[in-house]
Design a protein around this motif. Structure first.
Motif, PDB file in Angstrom:
ATOM      1  N   GLU A  28      11.617 -17.377  -8.174  1.00  0.00           N
ATOM      2  CA  GLU A  28      10.244 -17.848  -8.362  1.00  0.00           C
ATOM      3  C   GLU A  28      10.184 -19.379  -8.450  1.00  0.00           C
ATOM      4  O   GLU A  28       9.118 -19.958  -8.695  1.00  0.00           O
ATOM      5  CB  GLU A  28       9.641 -17.232  -9.637  1.00  0.00           C
ATOM      6  CG  GLU A  28      10.157 -17.796 -10.973  1.00  0.00           C
ATOM      7  CD  GLU A  28      11.591 -17.368 -11.343  1.00  0.00           C
ATOM      8  OE1 GLU A  28      12.207 -16.585 -10.582  1.00  0.00           O
ATOM      9  OE2 GLU A  28      12.112 -17.845 -12.354  1.00  0.00           O
ATOM     10  N   ASN A  30      10.063 -21.997  -6.517  1.00  0.00           N
ATOM     11  CA  ASN A  30       9.180 -22.870  -5.719  1.00  0.00           C
ATOM     12  C   ASN A  30       7.927 -23.281  -6.490  1.00  0.00           C
ATOM     13  O   ASN A  30       7.412 -24.383  -6.315  1.00  0.00           O
ATOM     14  CB  ASN A  30       8.719 -22.142  -4.455  1.00  0.00           C
ATOM     15  CG  ASN A  30       9.732 -22.254  -3.332  1.00  0.00           C
ATOM     16  OD1 ASN A  30      10.721 -22.963  -3.467  1.00  0.00           O
ATOM     17  ND2 ASN A  30       9.485 -21.551  -2.244  1.00  0.00           N
ATOM     18  N   PHE A  31       7.400 -22.349  -7.300  1.00  0.00           N
ATOM     19  CA  PHE A  31       6.171 -22.664  -8.033  1.00  0.00           C
ATOM     20  C   PHE A  31       6.394 -22.669  -9.543  1.00  0.00           C
ATOM     21  O   PHE A  31       5.451 -22.457 -10.315  1.00  0.00           O
ATOM     22  CB  PHE A  31       5.048 -21.699  -7.627  1.00  0.00           C
ATOM     23  CG  PHE A  31       4.615 -21.943  -6.196  1.00  0.00           C
ATOM     24  CD1 PHE A  31       3.732 -22.972  -5.901  1.00  0.00           C
ATOM     25  CD2 PHE A  31       5.154 -21.213  -5.161  1.00  0.00           C
ATOM     26  CE1 PHE A  31       3.373 -23.240  -4.591  1.00  0.00           C
ATOM     27  CE2 PHE A  31       4.806 -21.473  -3.846  1.00  0.00           C
ATOM     28  CZ  PHE A  31       3.914 -22.487  -3.555  1.00  0.00           C
ATOM     29  N   SER A  32       7.622 -22.952  -9.922  1.00  0.00           N
ATOM     30  CA  SER A  32       7.929 -23.066 -11.346  1.00  0.00           C
ATOM     31  C   SER A  32       8.125 -24.547 -11.682  1.00  0.00           C
ATOM     32  O   SER A  32       9.157 -25.141 -11.366  1.00  0.00           O
ATOM     33  CB  SER A  32       9.196 -22.279 -11.683  1.00  0.00           C
ATOM     34  OG  SER A  32       9.705 -22.729 -12.923  1.00  0.00           O
ATOM     35  N   LEU A  33       7.116 -25.136 -12.322  1.00  0.00           N
ATOM     36  CA  LEU A  33       7.227 -26.558 -12.664  1.00  0.00           C
ATOM     37  C   LEU A  33       8.412 -26.780 -13.602  1.00  0.00           C
ATOM     38  O   LEU A  33       9.144 -27.758 -13.482  1.00  0.00           O
ATOM     39  CB  LEU A  33       5.921 -27.054 -13.287  1.00  0.00           C
ATOM     40  CG  LEU A  33       5.887 -28.563 -13.556  1.00  0.00           C
ATOM     41  CD1 LEU A  33       6.057 -29.368 -12.273  1.00  0.00           C
ATOM     42  CD2 LEU A  33       4.592 -28.955 -14.259  1.00  0.00           C
ATOM     43  N   ASP A  55       6.846 -31.576   3.524  1.00  0.00           N
ATOM     44  CA  ASP A  55       5.550 -30.903   3.545  1.00  0.00           C
ATOM     45  C   ASP A  55       5.189 -30.442   4.950  1.00  0.00           C
ATOM     46  O   ASP A  55       5.534 -31.092   5.940  1.00  0.00           O
ATOM     47  CB  ASP A  55       4.456 -31.856   3.038  1.00  0.00           C
ATOM     48  CG  ASP A  55       3.181 -31.100   2.697  1.00  0.00           C
ATOM     49  OD1 ASP A  55       3.274 -29.925   2.299  1.00  0.00           O
ATOM     50  OD2 ASP A  55       2.086 -31.676   2.825  1.00  0.00           O
ATOM     51  N   THR A  74       6.371 -21.122   1.437  1.00  0.00           N
ATOM     52  CA  THR A  74       5.314 -21.794   0.671  1.00  0.00           C
ATOM     53  C   THR A  74       5.946 -22.762  -0.321  1.00  0.00           C
ATOM     54  O   THR A  74       7.058 -22.545  -0.797  1.00  0.00           O
ATOM     55  CB  THR A  74       4.475 -20.777  -0.147  1.00  0.00           C
ATOM     56  OG1 THR A  74       5.370 -19.963  -0.903  1.00  0.00           O
ATOM     57  CG2 THR A  74       3.612 -19.905   0.735  1.00  0.00           C
ATOM     58  N   SER A  75       5.220 -23.846  -0.603  1.00  0.00           N
ATOM     59  CA  SER A  75       5.728 -24.811  -1.582  1.00  0.00           C
ATOM     60  C   SER A  75       4.566 -25.652  -2.100  1.00  0.00           C
ATOM     61  O   SER A  75       3.474 -25.633  -1.532  1.00  0.00           O
ATOM     62  CB  SER A  75       6.793 -25.712  -0.945  1.00  0.00           C
ATOM     63  OG  SER A  75       6.275 -26.375   0.180  1.00  0.00           O
ATOM     64  N   PHE A  76       4.828 -26.403  -3.162  1.00  0.00           N
ATOM     65  CA  PHE A  76       3.779 -27.242  -3.749  1.00  0.00           C
ATOM     66  C   PHE A  76       3.276 -28.313  -2.783  1.00  0.00           C
ATOM     67  O   PHE A  76       4.034 -28.803  -1.935  1.00  0.00           O
ATOM     68  CB  PHE A  76       4.330 -27.991  -4.967  1.00  0.00           C
ATOM     69  CG  PHE A  76       4.246 -27.226  -6.261  1.00  0.00           C
ATOM     70  CD1 PHE A  76       3.035 -26.765  -6.739  1.00  0.00           C
ATOM     71  CD2 PHE A  76       5.388 -27.006  -7.018  1.00  0.00           C
ATOM     72  CE1 PHE A  76       2.952 -26.082  -7.948  1.00  0.00           C
ATOM     73  CE2 PHE A  76       5.324 -26.327  -8.229  1.00  0.00           C
ATOM     74  CZ  PHE A  76       4.107 -25.866  -8.690  1.00  0.00           C
ATOM     75  N   GLU A  77       2.062 -28.749  -2.970  1.00  0.00           N
ATOM     76  CA  GLU A  77       1.540 -29.951  -2.302  1.00  0.00           C
ATOM     77  C   GLU A  77       2.272 -31.140  -2.946  1.00  0.00           C
ATOM     78  O   GLU A  77       2.341 -31.247  -4.175  1.00  0.00           O
ATOM     79  CB  GLU A  77       0.024 -29.999  -2.531  1.00  0.00           C
ATOM     80  CG  GLU A  77      -0.719 -31.089  -1.801  1.00  0.00           C
ATOM     81  CD  GLU A  77      -0.512 -32.443  -2.422  1.00  0.00           C
ATOM     82  OE1 GLU A  77      -0.180 -33.371  -1.677  1.00  0.00           O
ATOM     83  OE2 GLU A  77      -0.658 -32.580  -3.652  1.00  0.00           O
ATOM     84  N   LEU A  81       2.784 -32.422  -7.129  1.00  0.00           N
ATOM     85  CA  LEU A  81       4.081 -32.174  -7.765  1.00  0.00           C
ATOM     86  C   LEU A  81       4.739 -33.486  -8.206  1.00  0.00           C
ATOM     87  O   LEU A  81       5.191 -33.614  -9.350  1.00  0.00           O
ATOM     88  CB  LEU A  81       5.006 -31.436  -6.788  1.00  0.00           C
ATOM     89  CG  LEU A  81       6.424 -31.231  -7.324  1.00  0.00           C
ATOM     90  CD1 LEU A  81       6.416 -30.287  -8.521  1.00  0.00           C
ATOM     91  CD2 LEU A  81       7.356 -30.696  -6.237  1.00  0.00           C
TER      92      LEU A  81
END
Ligand SMILES: Cc1cc2nc3c(=O)[nH]c(=O)nc-3n(C[C@H](O)[C@H](O)[C@H](O)COP(=O)(O)O)c2cc1C
Length: 345
Positions: A28, A30-33, A55, A74-77, A81
């Motif tokens: 998880e 990719n979207f775990s800060l 990006d 998929t990944s953060f903008e 980030l």
């Protein structure tokens, strides 16, 4: 003494499509800060010079059977980030990709200027022209611009963005409480750019970036991609490959830069290598477990001796000759550059 410098290619946790399948991975991530904070702090502690957030403006156009297995779908903008990561780091460079085909130069100039202020002079722009044709339909267009045209636009786009960063002198904001004067209009430069692809008035409504200009990064491989890199980049991501090809690429870029009137020594070429990173600290390993990064030996982020001068000056305005040192020490030199440009125009 020669030193090797390292940059991590994060997207946001790895470029490797199957990283998430490792038994110890955090799929998880990719979207775990929290995970990304751990990654960047580990990189900073390990003396890495930069964290690069790639990006893409559409889901990758791969066969769905392959795509459904990819951990890079998929990944953060990047700006969102990197702004967050700037708050938990102090020294590491923060490079974001931004597209010259599907974004507006005023937006890009503002975002990098903001990131540079937020991070106290650690922002870098990876200039891409976006090769995925599916991006067009995500931005209200029916057709993707062809390759040559994208690079011609990118060249002009770079001049506009850097020109917008020059809008205010470093000392424009006098903030004199007694007189009530906040800033000096004589220390503002209006771009008024009229070119083949872009018509941009300016000035930028953000104070001059801490570095003068954020670091310019490029990864072009084609003839026009190499030419753009040779003319504007300070740092070039190269894909690597056989040593003979890498040497030929290096020689070609340096020769193009010399022909364009730049000092080739100021362009740092950074070959890529895929490495697997294992945690040694058990507690940290429990949280972050496992990640893979494409590491790119990079030239000193904070130690570039000077900026290289841009070569193509749009006829409507005069470019400064940038000489800022980086990152934060740039201020005095950046002011001198602005003054020189102001005097010339
Ligand atoms: C290390 C590296 C990172 C890259 N990052 C991105 C990216 O984040 N977004 C993107 O659209 N393209 C990215 N690219 C693609 C390049 O910008 C470029 O399009 C590609 O190398 C092909 O070269 P050309 O555009 O000159 O044909 C990257 C390439 C490399 C080697």
């Amino acid at each position: 003494m020669k030193q090797m410098h390292l940059g991590a290619f994060m997207r946001p946790v790895s470029i490797h499509t199957a990283w998430w399948r490792h038994p110890d991975s955090a799929p998880e991530a990719n979207f775990s800060l929290k995970h990304l904070v751990h990654c960047i702090q580990t990189l900073e502690r390990g003396k890495f010079d930069s964290f690069f957030m790639a990006d893409h403006l559409a889901v990758l156009n791969m066969p769905i059977e392959a795509l459904k297995r990819s951990g890079t779908v998929t990944s953060f903008e990047p700006f969102t980030l990197l702004s967050a990561l700037a708050m938990v780091t102090e020294r590491i460079g923060l490079i974001a990709t931004a597209s010259t085909t599907y974004d507006a130069p005023y937006h890009i100039a503002r975002r990098f200027a903001s990131l540079d202020h937020i991070s106290a002079g650690r922002a870098g722009w990876n200039i891409v022209t976006t090769s995925n044709p599916d991006a067009a339909r995500n931005f209200g267009m029916t057709e993707h611009m062809d390759h040559a045209e994208r690079y011609a636009r990118a060249r002009e786009f770079h001049d506009v963005v850097t020109g917008l960063w020059d809008s205010f002198a470093e000392d424009a904001f006098i903030r004199d409480k007694d007189s009530g004067v906040f800033w000096d209009p004589a220390r503002m430069h209006k771009l008024d750019h009229e070119g083949k692809y872009l018509s941009i008035a300016g000035p930028l409504n953000i104070a001059r970036p801490v570095q003068g200009w954020p670091v310019i990064v490029q990864a072009g491989a084609s003839d026009s991609g190499r030419q753009l890199a040779a003319e504007v980049a300070e740092m070039i991501f190269a894909a690597g490959g056989p040593i003979a090809d890498a040497r030929a690429y290096y020689a070609d870029i340096k020769s193009r830069a010399a022909k364009a009137g730049r000092d080739p020594g100021l362009i740092k070429i950074l070959p890529g290598a895929l490495v697997t990173v294992a945690e040694t600290d058990e507690a940290a390993a429990k949280n972050a477990r496992y990640w893979i990064a494409l590491c790119i030996p990079i030239a000193a982020w904070a130690r570039f001796p000077s900026r290289s001068a841009p070569t193509h000056a749009p006829s409507t305005w005069t470019r400064r000759s940038p000489t800022s040192t980086r990152p934060i020490k740039a201020r005095a030199a950046a002011t001198a550059c602005w003054n020189a440009r102001g005097a010339a125009s």
